[in-house]
Design a protein around this motif. Structure first.
Motif, PDB file in Angstrom:
ATOM      1  N   HIS A 146       2.158  -7.302 -41.411  1.00 57.63           N
ATOM      2  CA  HIS A 146       3.557  -7.135 -41.838  1.00 57.63           C
ATOM      3  C   HIS A 146       3.828  -5.785 -42.477  1.00 57.63           C
ATOM      4  CE1 HIS A 146       2.303  -8.261 -45.950  1.00 57.63           C
ATOM      5  NE2 HIS A 146       3.455  -7.748 -46.326  1.00 57.63           N
ATOM      6  N   GLN A 147       2.810  -5.157 -43.080  1.00 55.32           N
ATOM      7  CA  GLN A 147       2.956  -3.767 -43.514  1.00 55.32           C
ATOM      8  C   GLN A 147       1.581  -3.178 -43.733  1.00 55.32           C
ATOM      9  OE1 GLN A 147       5.334  -4.870 -47.301  1.00 55.32           O
ATOM     10  NE2 GLN A 147       4.297  -2.997 -47.912  1.00 55.32           N
ATOM     11  N   GLY A 148       1.539  -1.880 -44.049  1.00 53.93           N
ATOM     12  CA  GLY A 148       0.263  -1.165 -44.074  1.00 53.93           C
ATOM     13  C   GLY A 148      -0.783  -1.782 -44.980  1.00 53.93           C
ATOM     14  N   ARG A 149      -0.370  -2.168 -46.188  1.00 52.38           N
ATOM     15  CA  ARG A 149      -1.371  -2.634 -47.158  1.00 52.38           C
ATOM     16  C   ARG A 149      -2.030  -3.936 -46.733  1.00 52.38           C
ATOM     17  NH1 ARG A 149       2.828  -2.337 -51.915  1.00 52.38           N
ATOM     18  NH2 ARG A 149       3.500  -0.706 -50.494  1.00 52.38           N
ATOM     19  N   ALA A 150      -1.323  -4.748 -45.967  1.00 50.44           N
ATOM     20  CA  ALA A 150      -1.933  -5.968 -45.433  1.00 50.44           C
ATOM     21  C   ALA A 150      -3.030  -5.579 -44.443  1.00 50.44           C
ATOM     22  CB  ALA A 150      -0.876  -6.834 -44.761  1.00 50.44           C
ATOM     23  N   LEU A 188      -8.453   6.319 -39.193  1.00 51.78           N
ATOM     24  CA  LEU A 188      -7.259   7.046 -39.611  1.00 51.78           C
ATOM     25  C   LEU A 188      -6.334   6.109 -40.381  1.00 51.78           C
ATOM     26  CD1 LEU A 188      -6.238   8.926 -36.311  1.00 51.78           C
ATOM     27  CD2 LEU A 188      -7.499   9.852 -38.272  1.00 51.78           C
ATOM     28  N   ASP A 189      -5.779   6.598 -41.502  1.00 55.01           N
ATOM     29  CA  ASP A 189      -4.647   5.954 -42.158  1.00 55.01           C
ATOM     30  C   ASP A 189      -3.446   6.759 -41.651  1.00 55.01           C
ATOM     31  OD1 ASP A 189      -2.622   5.054 -43.742  1.00 55.01           O
ATOM     32  OD2 ASP A 189      -3.637   5.384 -45.646  1.00 55.01           O
ATOM     33  N   ALA A 190      -2.787   6.232 -40.615  1.00 58.36           N
ATOM     34  CA  ALA A 190      -1.920   7.076 -39.776  1.00 58.36           C
ATOM     35  C   ALA A 190      -0.433   6.790 -39.950  1.00 58.36           C
ATOM     36  CB  ALA A 190      -2.336   6.918 -38.312  1.00 58.36           C
ATOM     37  N   ALA A 191       0.008   6.558 -41.190  1.00 54.81           N
ATOM     38  CA  ALA A 191       1.417   6.213 -41.423  1.00 54.81           C
ATOM     39  C   ALA A 191       2.363   7.277 -40.858  1.00 54.81           C
ATOM     40  CB  ALA A 191       1.665   6.032 -42.922  1.00 54.81           C
ATOM     41  N   ARG A 192       1.930   8.560 -40.895  1.00 51.63           N
ATOM     42  CA  ARG A 192       2.824   9.631 -40.427  1.00 51.63           C
ATOM     43  C   ARG A 192       2.148  10.412 -39.301  1.00 51.63           C
ATOM     44  NH1 ARG A 192       3.082   8.839 -45.781  1.00 51.63           N
ATOM     45  NH2 ARG A 192       5.074   8.028 -46.559  1.00 51.63           N
ATOM     46  N   PHE A 193       1.647   9.653 -38.324  1.00 51.52           N
ATOM     47  CA  PHE A 193       0.899  10.254 -37.206  1.00 51.52           C
ATOM     48  C   PHE A 193       1.763  11.191 -36.392  1.00 51.52           C
ATOM     49  CE2 PHE A 193       2.941   6.566 -35.426  1.00 51.52           C
ATOM     50  CZ  PHE A 193       3.352   7.002 -34.177  1.00 51.52           C
ATOM     51  N   VAL A 247      -2.248   1.397 -39.927  1.00 52.08           N
ATOM     52  CA  VAL A 247      -0.985   2.131 -39.899  1.00 52.08           C
ATOM     53  C   VAL A 247       0.114   1.320 -40.574  1.00 52.08           C
ATOM     54  CG1 VAL A 247       0.678   3.354 -38.439  1.00 52.08           C
ATOM     55  CG2 VAL A 247      -1.661   3.062 -37.628  1.00 52.08           C
ATOM     56  N   SER A 248       0.796   1.940 -41.532  1.00 58.55           N
ATOM     57  CA  SER A 248       2.058   1.385 -42.011  1.00 58.55           C
ATOM     58  C   SER A 248       3.132   1.835 -41.037  1.00 58.55           C
ATOM     59  CB  SER A 248       2.385   1.912 -43.406  1.00 58.55           C
ATOM     60  OG  SER A 248       3.738   1.610 -43.705  1.00 58.55           O
ATOM     61  N   LEU A 249       3.802   0.888 -40.394  1.00 56.76           N
ATOM     62  CA  LEU A 249       4.851   1.268 -39.436  1.00 56.76           C
ATOM     63  C   LEU A 249       6.218   1.382 -40.092  1.00 56.76           C
ATOM     64  CD1 LEU A 249       3.610  -0.823 -36.381  1.00 56.76           C
ATOM     65  CD2 LEU A 249       3.522   1.662 -36.668  1.00 56.76           C
ATOM     66  N   LYS A 250       6.246   1.316 -41.432  1.00 55.71           N
ATOM     67  CA  LYS A 250       7.508   1.501 -42.162  1.00 55.71           C
ATOM     68  C   LYS A 250       7.896   2.978 -42.223  1.00 55.71           C
ATOM     69  CE  LYS A 250       8.247  -1.063 -45.725  1.00 55.71           C
ATOM     70  NZ  LYS A 250       8.155  -1.753 -47.035  1.00 55.71           N
ATOM     71  N   LYS A 251       7.008   3.852 -41.797  1.00 54.03           N
ATOM     72  CA  LYS A 251       7.313   5.283 -41.768  1.00 54.03           C
ATOM     73  C   LYS A 251       7.578   5.683 -40.313  1.00 54.03           C
ATOM     74  CE  LYS A 251       5.028   4.776 -45.837  1.00 54.03           C
ATOM     75  NZ  LYS A 251       3.915   3.880 -46.174  1.00 54.03           N
ATOM     76  N   ASP A 252       6.530   6.123 -39.599  1.00 51.88           N
ATOM     77  CA  ASP A 252       6.771   6.593 -38.238  1.00 51.88           C
ATOM     78  C   ASP A 252       6.948   5.468 -37.211  1.00 51.88           C
ATOM     79  OD1 ASP A 252       6.996   9.223 -38.856  1.00 51.88           O
ATOM     80  OD2 ASP A 252       4.981   9.818 -38.260  1.00 51.88           O
TER      81      ASP A 252
END
Ligand SMILES: *Cc1c(COP(=O)(O)O)cnc(C)c1O
Length: 468
Positions: free
Chosen positions: A101-105, A217-222, A257-262
């Protein structure tokens, strides 16, 4: 018309709008006092321009909303899941994809499956929830940023890189058997939104292979990282942002990946994996805690928005316009005499509040003071990244170890504010910069033991000669 003129334009126009609130100075003063001088406690309807976070705050497209209407909410094996999975597989190349549901999960599920108690997780810089989840898995997070990251004014193009010498030393030194993971955050949000070069990622990949350590990769802003690689790194000028992103994913053993960004959506995240056993462990954990492995805590309509968002976010026109908009704001702010961490990244600008407000000591939280002043003068909300957030305090809530820098982060939501809104932000800052001495400091009134910045309450320290 020449291509260059087209390139000035964001490749979209606005279809749906929402009103923004305008409060009087008296109303803002009362609102901030009521919030205990902590912007996290302000209500959204008290804020004119909200630059607190770029996470989940972006605008969606008509195509995303149209896709959302096709959301398949079947419990298992929904059509939306397959569209999402195929899109992510195409982009990243990973054979196993798990939605969360989000990156931290995703961090929690991945680290539980990957890290053993006592192990080390090495990173260019851990994001705050990443840091917390490494610790919750019983492991130790350790940041190894490159030395250039600590010179805020240097124009070095890749200040998000990891320090390869320090990484090599750790992988070959007395602690080598403890290293359980190398995690590269792209872009490096903790250190000024700075990108990581492909050369650095490739060197990390080679070191991890040689020493048989997993590389993620922690790729929130890939996509933003890919854009900056294309602009700044020799050899990538002819690559599309999507090709660069796919190549970066290809270097690693997996990603979170947190998809709340990119992802250009309000919610979502994913884990990408190559290893079958790790996938089986993570999937079992995911089903127990997030949801079945074809939705992972997301609705079908979320998966649809994400699949479309991941296509839109790598469009060169979109990335070019977003980078240009942030760079323009940086230029206006710098011209007004306020320094920002150089060079400008994409998702946020970091104001050097320590330098703008030399009359305030770290004990008076200059970053926080500047953030509060932006709200009082302009209804602008942002986040302190200085001693209030990172410093060490004693039992009386007095600062004992200041942070290395007193910064304020202006995070720019995606596709939300026009250049006119950002000009306004620069104008409010310019007014403050004309008379910085009138910005008063703050002291902490009460503070929780954990995750201080969310719940801390403060009070202004009356400026010398002040009558109120
Ligand atoms: C936002 C973020 C996370 C955490 O993701 P959430 O979706 O907020 O849970 C992790 N790493 C980085 C780099 C991030 O920016």
């Amino acid at each position: 018309m020449s291509v260059d003129l087209h390139q000035m334009l964001p490749p979209y126009r606005i279809k749906v709008v929402e009103p923004i609130p305008f409060l009087s100075p008296q109303e803002r003063r009362a609102a901030l006092a009521e919030a205990g001088y902590n912007p996290f406690h302000l209500r959204a309807d008290q804020i004119t321009i909200d630059l607190l976070s770029d996470s989940g705050t972006g605008a969606t497209s008509a195509a995303q909303e149209a896709a959302a209407a096709l959301g398949d909410e079947s419990y298992a094996g929904a059509r939306s899941w397959f569209r999402f999975r195929d899109e992510v597989h195409d982009l990243t190349g990973y054979p196993h994809i798990l939605p969360v549901h989000q990156g931290r999960a995703g961090e929690r599920v991945l680290f539980t499956g990957l890290l053993k108690p006592g192990q080390l997780c090495l990173s260019n810089t851990h994001f705050d929830t990443t840091h917390a989840n490494v610790k919750l898995a019983g492991a130790e997070p350790r940041d190894l940023p490159c030395p250039a990251a600590f010179d805020l004014d240097s124009p070095d193009p890749f200040k998000g890189n990891i320090d390869l010498d320090a990484l090599t030393r750790t992988l070959t030194g007395p602690e080598r058997d403890r290293v359980g993971l190398v995690l590269m955050t792209i872009t490096n949000n903790g250190l000024g939104a700075q990108p990581v070069s492909m050369a650095n990622l490739t060197a990390v990949r080679d070191l991890c292979r040689r020493h048989e350590v997993p590389f993620f990769l922690d790729a929130a802003r890939f996509a933003e990282n890919a854009w900056l690689v294309g602009q700044r790194e020799p050899g990538y000028q002819d690559w599309t942002p999507r090709q660069i992103a796919t190549h970066a994913f290809g270097l690693a053993d997996g990603c979170v990946v947190s998809l709340k960004k990119d992802g250009l959506s309000a919610i979502g995240g994913l884990i990408g994996l190559r290893d079958d056993d790790l996938h089986a462990r993570c999937e079992a954990n995911l089903i127990a805690t997030e949801g079945f492995s074809t939705y992972g805590g997301l609705a079908g309509h979320d998966l649809e928005r994400l699949a479309q968002g991941l296509r839109e976010v790598v469009e060169p026109g979109y990335l070019r316009a977003r980078a240009a908009s942030t760079a323009r704001l940086a230029r206006l702010i710098n011209e007004a005499g306020v320094d920002t961490v150089q060079p400008a990244g994409i998702h946020a600008l970091y104001l050097n509040a320590g330098r703008l407000l030399p009359h305030l000591s770290p004990q008076e939280f200059p970053g926080h003071a500047l953030g509060c002043q932006l709200y009082l003068d302009g209804g602008i909300r942002c986040a302190e990244l200085g001693s209030l957030y990172l410093g060490g305090m004693d039992d009386q809530h007095r600062l004992v170890t200041p942070a290395p820098f007193e910064l304020v982060r202006l995070a720019i939501p995606r596709r939300v504010y026009t250049d006119t809104h950002l000009e306004y932000v620069a104008a409010v800052l310019a007014d403050i910069a004309k008379e910085p001495g009138r910005v008063s400091g703050y002291r902490v009134v009460s503070s929780p033991p954990l995750l201080r910045h969310f719940k801390v309450r403060l009070a202004p320290i009356p400026a010398a000669g002040s009558t109120d």
